[in-house]
Design an enzyme around this catalytic site. Structure first.
Site, PDB file in Angstrom:
ATOM      1  N   GLN A  71      -4.410  -1.379   9.675  1.00 50.93           N
ATOM      2  CA  GLN A  71      -4.337  -2.710   9.064  1.00 50.93           C
ATOM      3  C   GLN A  71      -4.948  -3.765   9.997  1.00 50.93           C
ATOM      4  O   GLN A  71      -4.587  -3.842  11.167  1.00 50.93           O
ATOM      5  CB  GLN A  71      -2.871  -3.050   8.750  1.00 50.93           C
ATOM      6  CG  GLN A  71      -2.686  -4.360   8.013  1.00 50.93           C
ATOM      7  CD  GLN A  71      -3.307  -4.358   6.612  1.00 50.93           C
ATOM      8  OE1 GLN A  71      -3.189  -3.385   5.872  1.00 50.93           O
ATOM      9  NE2 GLN A  71      -3.977  -5.442   6.252  1.00 50.93           N
ATOM     10  N   ASP A  94     -10.807   3.130   3.964  1.00 50.56           N
ATOM     11  CA  ASP A  94     -11.068   1.694   3.853  1.00 50.56           C
ATOM     12  C   ASP A  94     -12.568   1.423   3.707  1.00 50.56           C
ATOM     13  O   ASP A  94     -12.971   0.341   3.299  1.00 50.56           O
ATOM     14  CB  ASP A  94     -10.569   0.973   5.127  1.00 50.56           C
ATOM     15  CG  ASP A  94      -9.409   0.034   4.836  1.00 50.56           C
ATOM     16  OD1 ASP A  94      -9.173  -0.260   3.645  1.00 50.56           O
ATOM     17  OD2 ASP A  94      -8.751  -0.407   5.797  1.00 50.56           O
ATOM     18  N   LYS A 111       0.841  -1.203   0.000  1.00 51.94           N
ATOM     19  CA  LYS A 111       0.000   0.000   0.000  1.00 51.94           C
ATOM     20  C   LYS A 111       0.877   1.255   0.000  1.00 51.94           C
ATOM     21  O   LYS A 111       0.619   2.209  -0.747  1.00 51.94           O
ATOM     22  CB  LYS A 111      -0.939  -0.008   1.222  1.00 51.94           C
ATOM     23  CG  LYS A 111      -2.056  -1.036   1.089  1.00 51.94           C
ATOM     24  CD  LYS A 111      -2.798  -1.295   2.395  1.00 51.94           C
ATOM     25  CE  LYS A 111      -3.793  -2.446   2.209  1.00 51.94           C
ATOM     26  NZ  LYS A 111      -4.453  -2.874   3.446  1.00 51.94           N
TER      27      LYS A 111
END
Ligand code: NAP
Length: 288
Positions: A97, A120, A53
């Site tokens: 994460q 997200d 990412k």
């Protein structure tokens, strides 16, 4: 029939070129899109995802800030970091994460992220926006699947879509996105009786289970579009999806491979969401 391959790497390259261009334009207006990525603990798979990412951000000109914390980082400390990033005007997207270590309540952490920075798309406000058709950040994986359907100009109106899997991050939002595009949607899960009876009726199948060979050629209507979200390892330890690719690609009209399908699209849509968050911040600040 041999299915058309929907190449997630090629589509990602194309979309990322557009993201890089928009990023340059935004920087000339004085805003550099910034993504903060928080990793807690030493899960090796998470470390790889996070690295990918950050690299994708760098490649497209976005600013990325990677925070790594030890596995014993407390929930209170993590909530404190999220609060600080919520207040940091140079950060437009915050990604924590998952999975988090068991002593941290992941849902509580997600809900602490400002919805304006929830790139997200896991915050309950983002889920509610998707549910009600309001603007908001879409979870990256199903969003990437929608872009893949768009790339082959597949018109979902009136089509029957079957989503296998009902997780909050893939299956459910996927179903809502397909519904929003006027598909008739069936959601299957572990308690579904006779999965094959459902998939055989589908014009589009999205497999998001996490088990190899959940979808085999005999379960697919000729010409159907098959999107494979699954990430599994085969007997040789190689990455594979939920779909028996060799068999299904003889029946389907179009199919995504694993690797090189949905995976790269997920990161691309994270960049897209971060850019969108930064553009919204620019608009909110009244920048010309
Ligand atoms: P998850 O939370 O474990 O959900 C799996 C879903 O599959 C559940 O809804 C489960 O049903 C259902 N299921 C399990 N066995 C089934 C069966 N035999 N038949 C039908 N449905 C069944 O997983 P997830 O987070 O959604 O992820 C799914 C897969 O996608 C995983 O392999 C994951 O690694 C992968 N993934 C890939 C990306 C990417 O970027 N490519 C991103 C995210 C996830 P119940 O609800 O009844 O338990």
């Amino acid at each position: 029939m041999t299915a058309r391959i929907i190449d997630g790497n090629a589509l990602s390259r194309q979309l990322r070129a557009g993201i890089a261009e928009r990023t340059v334009a935004l920087k000339t207006r004085g805003i550099a899109p910034g993504l903060a990525v928080i990793l807690v603990g030493d899960d090796p798979a998470s470390a790889v995802y996070v690295r990918n990412k950050v690299k994708a951000c760098d490649d497209c000109g976005l600013v990325s800030v990677l925070e790594k914390h030890k596995a014993d980082f407390t929930e209170a400390e993590l909530l404190g970091r999220v609060r600080a990033l919520n207040d940091d005007p140079s950060i437009h997207g915050i990604l924590v994460q998952l999975p988090l270590p068991p002593h941290i309540d992941a849902q509580k952490v997600i809900e602490s992220i400002s919805p304006a920075k929830d790139v997200d798309g896991f915050h309950i406000a983002s889920a509610g926006a998707l549910m009600t058709g309001l603007p908001g950040f879409w979870p990256c994986t199903p969003y990437g699947c929608m872009k893949m359907l768009e790339s082959i100009e597949f018109d979902l109106r009136g089509k029957h879509a079957v989503v296998i899997g009902r997780s909050n991050i893939v299956g459910k939002p996927m179903a809502l996105m397909l519904l929003q595009k006027n598909a008739t949607v069936t959601i299957c899960h572990s308690a579904t009786v006779d999965l094959k009876a459902h998939t055989l009726q589908a014009d589009v199948i999205v497999a998001a289970v996490g088990k190899r060979n959940v979808l085999t050629a005999d379960m697919v209507k000729p010409g159907a579009v098959v999107l494979d979200v699954g990430m599994n390892r085969n007997d040789e330890g190689k990455l594979c999806g939920d779909v028996d690719f060799a068999g299904v690609s003889e029946v389907a009209g179009a199919i995504t491979p694993v690797p090189g399908g949905v995976g790269p699209m997920t990161i691309t849509m994270l960049l897209m969401n971060t850019l969108q968050a930064a553009e919204q911040a620019a608009a909110a600040a009244g920048l010309p």
